[in-house]
Scaffold this motif. Structure first.
Motif, PDB file in Angstrom:
ATOM      1  N   ILE A 105       0.867  -1.180   0.000  1.00 47.53           N
ATOM      2  CA  ILE A 105       0.000   0.000   0.000  1.00 47.53           C
ATOM      3  C   ILE A 105       0.904   1.231   0.000  1.00 47.53           C
ATOM      4  CG2 ILE A 105      -1.771   1.306   1.227  1.00 47.53           C
ATOM      5  CD1 ILE A 105      -2.701  -1.317   2.468  1.00 47.53           C
ATOM      6  N   ALA A 106       0.656   2.138  -0.915  1.00 44.33           N
ATOM      7  CA  ALA A 106       1.464   3.358  -1.006  1.00 44.33           C
ATOM      8  C   ALA A 106       0.601   4.572  -0.712  1.00 44.33           C
ATOM      9  CB  ALA A 106       2.090   3.494  -2.389  1.00 44.33           C
ATOM     10  N   ILE A 107       1.151   5.493   0.037  1.00 41.49           N
ATOM     11  CA  ILE A 107       0.510   6.783   0.289  1.00 41.49           C
ATOM     12  C   ILE A 107       1.356   7.851  -0.381  1.00 41.49           C
ATOM     13  CG2 ILE A 107      -0.182   8.481   2.018  1.00 41.49           C
ATOM     14  CD1 ILE A 107      -1.878   5.992   2.162  1.00 41.49           C
ATOM     15  N   THR A 108       0.758   8.608  -1.290  1.00 41.27           N
ATOM     16  CA  THR A 108       1.473   9.690  -1.954  1.00 41.27           C
ATOM     17  C   THR A 108       0.799  11.020  -1.643  1.00 41.27           C
ATOM     18  OG1 THR A 108       0.182   9.596  -4.015  1.00 41.27           O
ATOM     19  CG2 THR A 108       2.080   8.129  -3.838  1.00 41.27           C
ATOM     20  N   MET A 109       1.588  12.051  -1.518  1.00 44.65           N
ATOM     21  CA  MET A 109       1.088  13.387  -1.197  1.00 44.65           C
ATOM     22  C   MET A 109       1.607  14.387  -2.233  1.00 44.65           C
ATOM     23  SD  MET A 109      -0.574  12.921   1.738  1.00 44.65           S
ATOM     24  CE  MET A 109      -0.721  14.569   2.407  1.00 44.65           C
ATOM     25  N   PHE A 110       0.725  15.272  -2.688  1.00 42.84           N
ATOM     26  CA  PHE A 110       1.102  16.337  -3.622  1.00 42.84           C
ATOM     27  C   PHE A 110       0.584  17.666  -3.087  1.00 42.84           C
ATOM     28  CE2 PHE A 110       1.061  12.520  -6.161  1.00 42.84           C
ATOM     29  CZ  PHE A 110       2.200  12.648  -6.937  1.00 42.84           C
ATOM     30  N   ASP A 111       1.436  18.659  -3.122  1.00 44.81           N
ATOM     31  CA  ASP A 111       1.077  19.989  -2.627  1.00 44.81           C
ATOM     32  C   ASP A 111       1.423  21.010  -3.701  1.00 44.81           C
ATOM     33  OD1 ASP A 111       1.580  22.629  -1.236  1.00 44.81           O
ATOM     34  OD2 ASP A 111       0.842  21.475   0.465  1.00 44.81           O
ATOM     35  N   VAL A 112       0.409  21.659  -4.245  1.00 42.33           N
ATOM     36  CA  VAL A 112       0.633  22.644  -5.316  1.00 42.33           C
ATOM     37  C   VAL A 112       1.402  23.840  -4.751  1.00 42.33           C
ATOM     38  CG1 VAL A 112      -0.465  24.162  -7.004  1.00 42.33           C
ATOM     39  CG2 VAL A 112      -1.467  21.918  -6.495  1.00 42.33           C
ATOM     40  N   ASN A 113       2.532  24.147  -5.347  1.00 44.32           N
ATOM     41  CA  ASN A 113       3.401  25.203  -4.828  1.00 44.32           C
ATOM     42  C   ASN A 113       2.834  26.603  -5.069  1.00 44.32           C
ATOM     43  OD1 ASN A 113       5.412  23.431  -3.906  1.00 44.32           O
ATOM     44  ND2 ASN A 113       6.351  23.325  -5.930  1.00 44.32           N
ATOM     45  N   ASP A 114       3.056  27.466  -4.081  1.00 43.03           N
ATOM     46  CA  ASP A 114       2.774  28.906  -4.199  1.00 43.03           C
ATOM     47  C   ASP A 114       1.327  29.240  -4.538  1.00 43.03           C
ATOM     48  OD1 ASP A 114       5.406  29.703  -3.577  1.00 43.03           O
ATOM     49  OD2 ASP A 114       6.047  29.348  -5.629  1.00 43.03           O
ATOM     50  N   LEU A 115       0.410  28.431  -4.063  1.00 41.35           N
ATOM     51  CA  LEU A 115      -1.009  28.740  -4.299  1.00 41.35           C
ATOM     52  C   LEU A 115      -1.385  30.059  -3.622  1.00 41.35           C
ATOM     53  CD1 LEU A 115      -3.806  27.901  -5.381  1.00 41.35           C
ATOM     54  CD2 LEU A 115      -4.172  26.707  -3.212  1.00 41.35           C
ATOM     55  N   LYS A 116      -0.865  30.291  -2.439  1.00 39.74           N
ATOM     56  CA  LYS A 116      -1.173  31.533  -1.718  1.00 39.74           C
ATOM     57  C   LYS A 116      -0.716  32.749  -2.520  1.00 39.74           C
ATOM     58  CE  LYS A 116      -0.742  33.780   2.800  1.00 39.74           C
ATOM     59  NZ  LYS A 116      -0.477  35.109   2.250  1.00 39.74           N
ATOM     60  N   LYS A 117       0.442  32.645  -3.152  1.00 39.18           N
ATOM     61  CA  LYS A 117       0.937  33.759  -3.959  1.00 39.18           C
ATOM     62  C   LYS A 117      -0.012  34.047  -5.121  1.00 39.18           C
ATOM     63  CE  LYS A 117       5.342  33.870  -4.827  1.00 39.18           C
ATOM     64  NZ  LYS A 117       6.679  33.567  -5.415  1.00 39.18           N
ATOM     65  N   VAL A 118      -0.496  33.000  -5.748  1.00 38.83           N
ATOM     66  CA  VAL A 118      -1.446  33.169  -6.858  1.00 38.83           C
ATOM     67  C   VAL A 118      -2.729  33.810  -6.353  1.00 38.83           C
ATOM     68  CG1 VAL A 118      -2.842  31.969  -8.587  1.00 38.83           C
ATOM     69  CG2 VAL A 118      -0.495  31.240  -8.163  1.00 38.83           C
ATOM     70  N   ASN A 119      -3.236  33.327  -5.223  1.00 43.97           N
ATOM     71  CA  ASN A 119      -4.466  33.899  -4.659  1.00 43.97           C
ATOM     72  C   ASN A 119      -4.292  35.374  -4.304  1.00 43.97           C
ATOM     73  OD1 ASN A 119      -6.015  31.552  -4.820  1.00 43.97           O
ATOM     74  ND2 ASN A 119      -5.375  30.832  -2.801  1.00 43.97           N
ATOM     75  N   ASP A 120      -3.155  35.703  -3.691  1.00 46.25           N
ATOM     76  CA  ASP A 120      -2.921  37.080  -3.230  1.00 46.25           C
ATOM     77  C   ASP A 120      -2.685  38.040  -4.386  1.00 46.25           C
ATOM     78  OD1 ASP A 120      -3.208  36.183  -0.669  1.00 46.25           O
ATOM     79  OD2 ASP A 120      -1.058  36.119  -0.216  1.00 46.25           O
ATOM     80  N   GLN A 121      -1.955  37.590  -5.390  1.00 46.65           N
ATOM     81  CA  GLN A 121      -1.556  38.494  -6.474  1.00 46.65           C
ATOM     82  C   GLN A 121      -2.564  38.534  -7.622  1.00 46.65           C
ATOM     83  OE1 GLN A 121       2.422  37.488  -7.734  1.00 46.65           O
ATOM     84  NE2 GLN A 121       3.339  37.992  -5.748  1.00 46.65           N
ATOM     85  N   MET A 122      -3.272  37.431  -7.852  1.00 45.44           N
ATOM     86  CA  MET A 122      -4.145  37.373  -9.029  1.00 45.44           C
ATOM     87  C   MET A 122      -5.616  37.166  -8.677  1.00 45.44           C
ATOM     88  SD  MET A 122      -1.721  35.117 -11.567  1.00 45.44           S
ATOM     89  CE  MET A 122      -2.720  35.572 -12.985  1.00 45.44           C
TER      90      MET A 122
END
Length: 222
Positions: A105-122
């Motif tokens: 059984i494998a557990i994989t995790m992905f975290d989209v980088n710099d989402l906060k920057k995109v939300n704040d700036q755009m």
């Protein structure tokens, strides 16, 4: 329509038929009681059938509504993937499989980088689109015997059953490469953990994958 409305409120039995007869007599002045009893019975049967149909439709409607509500409780509203509530329920089933000897059984995790920057700036609408595109990559590259869960704002968890360490590593590298093609080219941090023995628990694997993902994110910032 007047007679029909009265019939709908009559109820079941002789009282209903009697009321039908009296109403038709009053409105028509006719004296053929037998004829109008038959008409009254026919109208009564029709109204009773409609009433039963309405109850059946209402029962179905309530059942569908309950099913929709239940489905939404386990679904992420933005990506339509499973949410943390769903995963929490899946944990018990995964643990049961592990106890039965399914140790790969494998557990994989992905975290989209710099989402906060995109939300704040755009703006958050651009951040939402970024998450949707990331989810699309995960769906398009999904393997059999796996499930994708959106566990947090920019975080996804995928569990896979029956894959070797090498296969999972190849899978993770492929997704990491795909994530670099997201808008703004921030990519995503990744971590994974394998369960190959009876000692490591699912919680251990989740924590290990999370720590590896955080380490990967820190390295990308350097």
């Amino acid at each position: 329509m007047f007679i029909f409305r009265v019939l709908r409120g009559v109820g079941i039995g002789a009282v209903g038929v009697s009321a039908v007869v009296e109403i038709i007599r009053f409105n028509s002045g006719a004296e053929d009681t037998g004829r109008y009893v038959r008409v009254g019975l026919l109208l009564f049967i029709i109204c009773y059938g409609l009433s039963s149909l309405e109850r059946s439709i209402e029962t179905v409607r309530l059942g569908v509504k309950a099913e929709v509500i239940s489905h939404l409780a386990y679904q992420d509203g933005l990506t339509e993937l499973g949410n943390r509530t769903l995963f929490n329920e899946r944990l018990a089933a995964l643990e049961e499989q592990k106890q039965k000897g399914q140790l790969e059984i494998a557990i994989t995790m992905f975290d989209v980088n710099d989402l906060k920057k995109v939300n704040d700036q755009m703006g958050h609408q651009y951040g939402d689109q970024l998450i949707i595109k990331a989810a699309g990559i995960l769906v398009n590259t999904q393997l059999e015997n796996s499930e994708i869960i959106r566990t947090d704002g920019n975080e996804f968890l995928i569990y896979l059953i029956g894959y070797s360490d090498r296969q999972v590593n190849t899978y993770v590298n492929k997704i990491s490469k795909e994530m670099k093609n997201l808008p703004h080219e921030f990519g995503a941090a990744v971590g994974f953990s394998m369960i190959t023995d009876e000692i490591k628990t699912l919680d251990d694997a989740i924590n290990e994958a999370t720590l590896e993902m955080i380490s990967d994110k820190e390295e990308n910032k350097a």
